[in-house]
Design a protein around this motif. Structure first.
Motif, PDB file in Angstrom:
ATOM      1  N   ASN A 134      67.700  30.782  58.953  1.00  0.00           N
ATOM      2  CA  ASN A 134      66.537  29.896  58.837  1.00  0.00           C
ATOM      3  C   ASN A 134      65.333  30.680  58.353  1.00  0.00           C
ATOM      4  O   ASN A 134      65.198  31.880  58.613  1.00  0.00           O
ATOM      5  CB  ASN A 134      66.212  29.267  60.192  1.00  0.00           C
ATOM      6  CG  ASN A 134      67.187  28.166  60.567  1.00  0.00           C
ATOM      7  OD1 ASN A 134      67.747  27.507  59.694  1.00  0.00           O
ATOM      8  ND2 ASN A 134      67.386  27.985  61.860  1.00  0.00           N
ATOM      9  N   LYS A 135      64.451  29.984  57.674  1.00  0.00           N
ATOM     10  CA  LYS A 135      63.231  30.602  57.190  1.00  0.00           C
ATOM     11  C   LYS A 135      62.296  30.935  58.349  1.00  0.00           C
ATOM     12  O   LYS A 135      62.236  30.197  59.338  1.00  0.00           O
ATOM     13  CB  LYS A 135      62.496  29.662  56.228  1.00  0.00           C
ATOM     14  CG  LYS A 135      63.244  29.357  54.951  1.00  0.00           C
ATOM     15  CD  LYS A 135      62.565  28.238  54.171  1.00  0.00           C
ATOM     16  CE  LYS A 135      63.354  27.886  52.917  1.00  0.00           C
ATOM     17  NZ  LYS A 135      62.833  26.668  52.264  1.00  0.00           N
ATOM     18  N   SER A 136      61.587  32.030  58.215  1.00  0.00           N
ATOM     19  CA  SER A 136      60.385  32.241  59.011  1.00  0.00           C
ATOM     20  C   SER A 136      59.314  31.415  58.305  1.00  0.00           C
ATOM     21  O   SER A 136      58.683  31.869  57.345  1.00  0.00           O
ATOM     22  CB  SER A 136      60.017  33.726  59.049  1.00  0.00           C
ATOM     23  OG  SER A 136      58.835  33.920  59.766  1.00  0.00           O
ATOM     24  N   VAL A 137      59.145  30.179  58.753  1.00  0.00           N
ATOM     25  CA  VAL A 137      58.525  29.137  57.924  1.00  0.00           C
ATOM     26  C   VAL A 137      57.143  29.538  57.421  1.00  0.00           C
ATOM     27  O   VAL A 137      56.843  29.440  56.224  1.00  0.00           O
ATOM     28  CB  VAL A 137      58.469  27.806  58.695  1.00  0.00           C
ATOM     29  CG1 VAL A 137      57.766  26.744  57.856  1.00  0.00           C
ATOM     30  CG2 VAL A 137      59.868  27.345  59.056  1.00  0.00           C
ATOM     31  N   ARG A 138      56.274  29.998  58.323  1.00  0.00           N
ATOM     32  CA  ARG A 138      54.900  30.298  57.909  1.00  0.00           C
ATOM     33  C   ARG A 138      54.860  31.459  56.921  1.00  0.00           C
ATOM     34  O   ARG A 138      54.132  31.397  55.923  1.00  0.00           O
ATOM     35  CB  ARG A 138      54.030  30.594  59.136  1.00  0.00           C
ATOM     36  CG  ARG A 138      53.670  29.349  59.945  1.00  0.00           C
ATOM     37  CD  ARG A 138      52.622  29.645  61.005  1.00  0.00           C
ATOM     38  NE  ARG A 138      53.131  30.560  62.021  1.00  0.00           N
ATOM     39  CZ  ARG A 138      53.795  30.176  63.102  1.00  0.00           C
ATOM     40  NH1 ARG A 138      54.032  28.902  63.301  1.00  0.00           N
ATOM     41  NH2 ARG A 138      54.203  31.068  63.984  1.00  0.00           N
ATOM     42  N   LEU A 139      55.620  32.512  57.193  1.00  0.00           N
ATOM     43  CA  LEU A 139      55.579  33.653  56.286  1.00  0.00           C
ATOM     44  C   LEU A 139      56.226  33.304  54.955  1.00  0.00           C
ATOM     45  O   LEU A 139      55.704  33.670  53.886  1.00  0.00           O
ATOM     46  CB  LEU A 139      56.265  34.867  56.908  1.00  0.00           C
ATOM     47  CG  LEU A 139      56.207  36.127  56.031  1.00  0.00           C
ATOM     48  CD1 LEU A 139      54.756  36.547  55.783  1.00  0.00           C
ATOM     49  CD2 LEU A 139      56.992  37.271  56.659  1.00  0.00           C
ATOM     50  N   PHE A 140      57.347  32.590  54.972  1.00  0.00           N
ATOM     51  CA  PHE A 140      58.006  32.220  53.723  1.00  0.00           C
ATOM     52  C   PHE A 140      57.056  31.387  52.861  1.00  0.00           C
ATOM     53  O   PHE A 140      56.892  31.648  51.654  1.00  0.00           O
ATOM     54  CB  PHE A 140      59.291  31.444  54.016  1.00  0.00           C
ATOM     55  CG  PHE A 140      60.190  31.283  52.828  1.00  0.00           C
ATOM     56  CD1 PHE A 140      61.235  32.164  52.591  1.00  0.00           C
ATOM     57  CD2 PHE A 140      59.984  30.252  51.913  1.00  0.00           C
ATOM     58  CE1 PHE A 140      62.056  32.021  51.486  1.00  0.00           C
ATOM     59  CE2 PHE A 140      60.793  30.094  50.809  1.00  0.00           C
ATOM     60  CZ  PHE A 140      61.839  30.984  50.582  1.00  0.00           C
ATOM     61  N   ALA A 141      56.419  30.381  53.469  1.00  0.00           N
ATOM     62  CA  ALA A 141      55.485  29.530  52.715  1.00  0.00           C
ATOM     63  C   ALA A 141      54.308  30.344  52.196  1.00  0.00           C
ATOM     64  O   ALA A 141      53.840  30.142  51.060  1.00  0.00           O
ATOM     65  CB  ALA A 141      55.014  28.388  53.597  1.00  0.00           C
ATOM     66  N   HIS A 142      53.809  31.269  53.009  1.00  0.00           N
ATOM     67  CA  HIS A 142      52.681  32.107  52.597  1.00  0.00           C
ATOM     68  C   HIS A 142      53.059  32.970  51.398  1.00  0.00           C
ATOM     69  O   HIS A 142      52.275  33.086  50.430  1.00  0.00           O
ATOM     70  CB  HIS A 142      52.256  32.989  53.772  1.00  0.00           C
ATOM     71  CG  HIS A 142      51.274  34.065  53.409  1.00  0.00           C
ATOM     72  ND1 HIS A 142      49.942  33.800  53.115  1.00  0.00           N
ATOM     73  CD2 HIS A 142      51.442  35.414  53.263  1.00  0.00           C
ATOM     74  CE1 HIS A 142      49.328  34.940  52.822  1.00  0.00           C
ATOM     75  NE2 HIS A 142      50.213  35.932  52.908  1.00  0.00           N
ATOM     76  N   VAL A 143      54.239  33.572  51.433  1.00  0.00           N
ATOM     77  CA  VAL A 143      54.670  34.437  50.326  1.00  0.00           C
ATOM     78  C   VAL A 143      54.807  33.632  49.047  1.00  0.00           C
ATOM     79  O   VAL A 143      54.323  34.033  47.979  1.00  0.00           O
ATOM     80  CB  VAL A 143      55.989  35.148  50.688  1.00  0.00           C
ATOM     81  CG1 VAL A 143      56.593  35.833  49.456  1.00  0.00           C
ATOM     82  CG2 VAL A 143      55.759  36.176  51.798  1.00  0.00           C
ATOM     83  N   VAL A 144      55.443  32.467  49.127  1.00  0.00           N
ATOM     84  CA  VAL A 144      55.605  31.629  47.933  1.00  0.00           C
ATOM     85  C   VAL A 144      54.244  31.212  47.385  1.00  0.00           C
ATOM     86  O   VAL A 144      53.994  31.285  46.171  1.00  0.00           O
ATOM     87  CB  VAL A 144      56.477  30.396  48.253  1.00  0.00           C
ATOM     88  CG1 VAL A 144      56.477  29.412  47.071  1.00  0.00           C
ATOM     89  CG2 VAL A 144      57.899  30.811  48.590  1.00  0.00           C
ATOM     90  N   GLU A 145      53.352  30.785  48.259  1.00  0.00           N
ATOM     91  CA  GLU A 145      52.023  30.321  47.823  1.00  0.00           C
ATOM     92  C   GLU A 145      51.252  31.452  47.133  1.00  0.00           C
ATOM     93  O   GLU A 145      50.680  31.248  46.054  1.00  0.00           O
ATOM     94  CB  GLU A 145      51.244  29.809  49.032  1.00  0.00           C
ATOM     95  CG  GLU A 145      49.846  29.303  48.688  1.00  0.00           C
ATOM     96  CD  GLU A 145      49.086  28.828  49.913  1.00  0.00           C
ATOM     97  OE1 GLU A 145      47.922  28.399  49.750  1.00  0.00           O
ATOM     98  OE2 GLU A 145      49.655  28.891  51.027  1.00  0.00           O
ATOM     99  N   ARG A 146      51.225  32.627  47.757  1.00  0.00           N
ATOM    100  CA  ARG A 146      50.477  33.737  47.173  1.00  0.00           C
ATOM    101  C   ARG A 146      51.073  34.171  45.833  1.00  0.00           C
ATOM    102  O   ARG A 146      50.328  34.417  44.866  1.00  0.00           O
ATOM    103  CB  ARG A 146      50.467  34.918  48.147  1.00  0.00           C
ATOM    104  CG  ARG A 146      49.496  34.765  49.305  1.00  0.00           C
ATOM    105  CD  ARG A 146      48.035  34.837  48.797  1.00  0.00           C
ATOM    106  NE  ARG A 146      47.072  34.828  49.895  1.00  0.00           N
ATOM    107  CZ  ARG A 146      46.620  35.910  50.509  1.00  0.00           C
ATOM    108  NH1 ARG A 146      47.044  37.113  50.150  1.00  0.00           N
ATOM    109  NH2 ARG A 146      45.739  35.801  51.489  1.00  0.00           N
TER     110      ARG A 146
END
Length: 552
Positions: A134-146
């Motif tokens: 499973n994704k580490s949701v907040r960090l995964f989303a942060h990395v993609v966004e940045r």
């Protein structure tokens, strides 16, 4: 040269010391990566069929000298309410199989219908390892966004979490119908313990980062950034591990002996060296600096582990202040350094010293990684011709630590191991306050040894063990352990595994350190989080790669 003896099992096999274990260069993932480098495994994407949201499948191909394998990865939508690390989950962000060969379109379709189901799927002997994450949701989303903004993610967030995905299981050895271990155990690339599992996790790490970069590119074509190599290398694969893993070391005593024997033999070789050359001193100091950096990045919410980390940091400062003069000025300098640790450092520091001392001596110790597998069936036969008197003698010689317990006390007999009907996983019950003790698993080795010793007192000394077992077959598993321990000193954990004060995470950490796990973060005394491959090279960093088509 004075040859240093191996540390005795009464030192090495204590639960508190096992619970202070650190990964070493003999750990399974390190041995696997050295093999990849030595044999120039070629790693490249063979398929990348993911949509703008990162859903679909990918195939990462690994060409080895004799065979080719593939990680087949599936990324699927998952509602937040269904995302859980518990083993009884039924859906995951990503799922994986390590496939024997390169799957064609028909096999991809079969795998797509089954791998995301995990336990509920149907598998074949071509399917070697099964996993999900499973994704580490907040960090995964942060990395993609940045990355989509053309910027790098926040370094502090990367350091605090340490992974984009965490696995909830990595299954092998015939689980749920995948290939039995016997199918691959004689293959040179998988001859060592858990090599196929470590390869799977190594490739999952690469896939998860490539997945984040893919989603950023699709979100911002022509503008998205690639992840900075230093940030990239900090990311490992997370894992949450609980009681399901704990009984393994008890159920596989000869395998445990082989692991411990290899590490202790390596340590004794280094301690026996008559001198320390400049290269080994520099290697030791570089490993120490890397460990100090890892300690700074090692986050935990556990009070006991947090205190242990503070002591470990102080221990490393002591090592840094003393190592140079000890290694340059002492006879048998590595032995002198080990004795310094034994006399001055905490258990965490002492076991860290073991890892540090092995690090610059690969030429001396690395071949021991190939001795850590074994054929358990070959050594588990009971010698029925042995006399009961001789068996009593073995217990007195090798199990004095067990005979010292008083199992008439409530504290010594406080718990019982059982398998949960709901979760089909090992669990630990409280004997005096919870039901289910009648379903107890045979993991209370110390208590069973004491009970067998009492039974043997009533048997004629000259009577063969076979006669005892014909009438009382319930003692077979205990007799087998006693006979095995006679020639294999590291088979038994020197601790009472049903004591009120026993910490199951000591078992977990010992096993996971052999895997190569780091940054142990206990969440209770029964489960912990770890990182695998954090700081380690990626396949493309250490192996020759084929020209590969770009991932888009």
């Amino acid at each position: 040269m004075n040859t240093i003896a191996l540390r005795p099992p009464d030192v090495v096999m204590r639960l508190d010391r096992m619970g202070a274990s650190h990964p070493t260069r003999l750990s399974f993932l390190r041995a696997m990566m050295r093999q990849a480098e030595r044999e120039a495994w070629k790693v490249a994407p063979a398929a990348w069929e993911l949509d703008n949201d990162g859903f679909g499948h990918a195939v990462i191909r690994v060409d080895m000298p004799m065979r080719t394998y593939s990680l087949v990865a599936f990324s699927t939508p998952l509602a937040d309410a269904m995302r859980t690390d518990r083993v009884i989950a039924e859906a995951w962000d990503t799922s994986y199989v390590l496939y024997d060969g390169v799957p064609d379109a028909a096999e991809i379709a079969r795998l797509a219908a089954n791998v995301p189901l995990q336990e509920a799927g149907r598998f074949s002997e071509r399917d070697l390892i099964l996993s999900r994450a499973n994704k580490s949701v907040r960090l995964f989303a942060h990395v993609v966004e940045r990355l989509a903004e053309g910027r790098q993610p926040d370094a502090v967030q990367i350091e605090n979490v340490g992974y984009l995905m965490r696995t909830t299981a990595v299954y092998g050895n015939g689980k749920f119908g995948i290939a039995d271990r016997d199918r691959i155990s004689q293959r040179p690339e998988f001859a060592g313990p858990f090599r196929a599992e470590m390869l799977t996790v190594w490739l999952i790490r690469s896939f998860t980062i490539a997945l984040a970069e893919h989603m950023a590119r699709r979100r911002a074509p022509g503008r998205a950034a690639m992840l900075d190599p230093e940030l990239r290398r900090q990311l490992g694969v997370g894992n949450s591990t609980g009681l399901g893993m704990a009984p393994f070391l008890v159920r596989h005593p000869f395998l445990l002996h082989r692991w411990m024997l290899a590490r202790e033999t390596a340590l004794a070789r280094v301690r026996s060296l008559a001198a320390a050359d400049r290269g080994s001193i520099d290697g030791f100091l570089a490993a120490l600096a890397a460990m100090q950096d890892n300690i700074r990045r090692w986050k935990t919410e556990d009070t006991a582990q947090g205190a242990a980390l503070l002591r470990l940091a102080a221990d490393c400062d002591q090592i840094s202040g003393k190592a140079g003069s000890i290694l340059a000025g002492e006879a048998q300098p590595w032995e002198a350094l080990y004795r310094f640790a034994e006399q001055n450092l905490s258990l965490e520091g002492q076991e860290a010293m073991v890892a540090l001392m092995l690090e610059p001596h690969g030429a001396l110790v690395d071949e021991l990684a190939d001795t850590m597998a074994c054929d358990e069936a070959a050594v588990y036969r009971i010698d029925g011709a042995m006399s009961c008197g001789a068996l009593r003698g073995l217990i007195e010689t090798h199990y004095g630590w067990a005979l010292a317990y008083d199992f008439g006390s409530a504290e010594a007999d406080a718990r019982f191991w059982y398998v949960s009907e709901e979760k089909l996983e090992p669990r630990l019950g409280e004997r005096h306050s919870e039901p289910g003790a009648e379903r107890e698993q045979p993991l209370a080795v110390a208590r069973d040894i004491c009970r067998l010793a009492a039974v043997l007192e009533a048997e004629p000394s000259e009577s063969p063990v076979a006669n005892l077992l014909l009438g009382q077959p319930q003692w077979r598993h205990v007799v087998r352990r006693v006979q095995l321990a006679a020639g294999n000193p590291y088979t038994e954990i020197r601790g009472n595994l049903i004591d009120a004060t026993m910490r199951p995470i000591d078992l977990l950490r010992s096993k996971l350190a052999f895997f190569g796990a780091s940054r142990f973060d206990p969440r209770s005394d029964r489960w912990l989080r770890i990182s695998l491959f954090a700081g380690a090279p990626f396949p493309e960093d250490i192996v020759a790669r084929k020209p590969a088509r770009a991932i888009s």
